[in-house]
Design a protein around this motif. Structure first.
Motif, PDB file in Angstrom:
ATOM      1  N   ARG A 105      49.955 -30.625  56.102  1.00  0.00           N
ATOM      2  CA  ARG A 105      49.714 -29.432  56.917  1.00  0.00           C
ATOM      3  C   ARG A 105      50.484 -28.256  56.323  1.00  0.00           C
ATOM      4  NH1 ARG A 105      54.057 -28.308  60.158  1.00  0.00           N
ATOM      5  NH2 ARG A 105      55.609 -29.950  60.266  1.00  0.00           N
ATOM      6  N   ARG A 141      43.071 -25.821  48.848  1.00  0.00           N
ATOM      7  CA  ARG A 141      41.966 -26.323  49.687  1.00  0.00           C
ATOM      8  C   ARG A 141      40.928 -27.108  48.882  1.00  0.00           C
ATOM      9  NH1 ARG A 141      42.185 -21.136  52.395  1.00  0.00           N
ATOM     10  NH2 ARG A 141      40.493 -20.451  51.048  1.00  0.00           N
ATOM     11  N   GLN A 142      41.014 -27.109  47.565  1.00  0.00           N
ATOM     12  CA  GLN A 142      40.040 -27.815  46.739  1.00  0.00           C
ATOM     13  C   GLN A 142      40.139 -29.325  46.972  1.00  0.00           C
ATOM     14  OE1 GLN A 142      37.799 -25.883  44.945  1.00  0.00           O
ATOM     15  NE2 GLN A 142      38.923 -24.337  46.116  1.00  0.00           N
ATOM     16  N   ALA A 143      39.023 -29.999  46.825  1.00  0.00           N
ATOM     17  CA  ALA A 143      38.944 -31.446  47.090  1.00  0.00           C
ATOM     18  C   ALA A 143      39.945 -32.249  46.259  1.00  0.00           C
ATOM     19  CB  ALA A 143      37.522 -31.945  46.831  1.00  0.00           C
ATOM     20  N   PHE A 156      42.881 -31.797  45.782  1.00  0.00           N
ATOM     21  CA  PHE A 156      44.180 -31.844  46.442  1.00  0.00           C
ATOM     22  C   PHE A 156      44.145 -32.620  47.764  1.00  0.00           C
ATOM     23  CE2 PHE A 156      44.829 -28.278  43.589  1.00  0.00           C
ATOM     24  CZ  PHE A 156      46.107 -28.535  43.123  1.00  0.00           C
ATOM     25  N   ASP A 157      42.975 -33.106  48.175  1.00  0.00           N
ATOM     26  CA  ASP A 157      42.866 -33.816  49.460  1.00  0.00           C
ATOM     27  C   ASP A 157      43.895 -34.929  49.627  1.00  0.00           C
ATOM     28  OD1 ASP A 157      40.848 -32.129  50.255  1.00  0.00           O
ATOM     29  OD2 ASP A 157      39.225 -33.596  49.970  1.00  0.00           O
ATOM     30  N   PRO A 158      44.131 -35.760  48.605  1.00  0.00           N
ATOM     31  CA  PRO A 158      45.103 -36.851  48.798  1.00  0.00           C
ATOM     32  C   PRO A 158      46.551 -36.377  48.935  1.00  0.00           C
ATOM     33  CG  PRO A 158      43.728 -37.259  46.849  1.00  0.00           C
ATOM     34  CD  PRO A 158      43.456 -35.865  47.308  1.00  0.00           C
ATOM     35  N   TYR A 159      46.824 -35.163  48.544  1.00  0.00           N
ATOM     36  CA  TYR A 159      48.208 -34.680  48.484  1.00  0.00           C
ATOM     37  C   TYR A 159      48.541 -33.618  49.521  1.00  0.00           C
ATOM     38  CZ  TYR A 159      47.192 -36.705  43.969  1.00  0.00           C
ATOM     39  OH  TYR A 159      46.784 -37.547  42.980  1.00  0.00           O
ATOM     40  N   ARG A 160      47.544 -32.988  50.062  1.00  0.00           N
ATOM     41  CA  ARG A 160      47.763 -31.843  50.939  1.00  0.00           C
ATOM     42  C   ARG A 160      48.180 -32.304  52.332  1.00  0.00           C
ATOM     43  NH1 ARG A 160      43.280 -29.632  50.036  1.00  0.00           N
ATOM     44  NH2 ARG A 160      42.160 -30.855  51.583  1.00  0.00           N
ATOM     45  N   ARG A 169      46.357 -20.677  48.610  1.00  0.00           N
ATOM     46  CA  ARG A 169      45.656 -21.424  49.671  1.00  0.00           C
ATOM     47  C   ARG A 169      44.272 -21.859  49.209  1.00  0.00           C
ATOM     48  NH1 ARG A 169      47.014 -18.397  55.413  1.00  0.00           N
ATOM     49  NH2 ARG A 169      49.024 -19.399  55.719  1.00  0.00           N
TER      50      ARG A 169
END
Length: 123
Positions: free
Chosen positions: A32, A22-24, A26-30, A18
């Motif tokens: 819910r 939560r690292q930036a 991964f923002d485009p891929y994460r 987790r």
């Protein structure tokens, strides 16, 4: 997953996963969180989740050791010691679990056994 160490290691791994996701980067891929759900937060929550859905992903191997030592159940020709005419040709003869799927090595063991059986008859 039968020891406290196993459960604690699983919980630590899930927490690390987790944190990484939560690292930036991964923002485009994460998306819910779905399993375990984001509601699972405390050690107690993880333990309850683990009891309901935890398990292993590996196939058992090595229950019928191959070799020439006292503990060996089959010899190098896959012949069962102490019972003539029977061979073991599956993942149980592997000394350790492989890092990948056991399917391909099991096929190889079967193919090698299929080659050794007629060779033995010729002796």
């Amino acid at each position: 997953m039968s020891t406290e160490y196993d459960v604690e290691t699983t919980i630590a791994g899930l927490r690390a996963m987790r944190k990484i996701v939560r690292q930036a980067a991964f923002d485009p891929y994460r998306g819910r969180g779905i399993w375990p759900t984001p509601a699972v937060q405390s050690d107690g929550d993880f333990r309850a989740w683990h009891e309901l859905s935890g398990g292993t992903t590996f196939h058992p191997v090595g229950t019928c050791a191959m070799g020439d030592g006292n503990e060996a159940v089959v010899d190098e020709q896959l012949r069962l010691r102490g019972l003539a005419g029977l061979r073991v040709a599956d993942a149980s003869i592997m000394p350790r679990i492989v890092s990948g799927n056991t399917n391909a090595p099991s096929i190889m063991i079967g193919e090698k056994a299929a080659q050794m059986i007629p060779e033995d008859r010729g002796r």
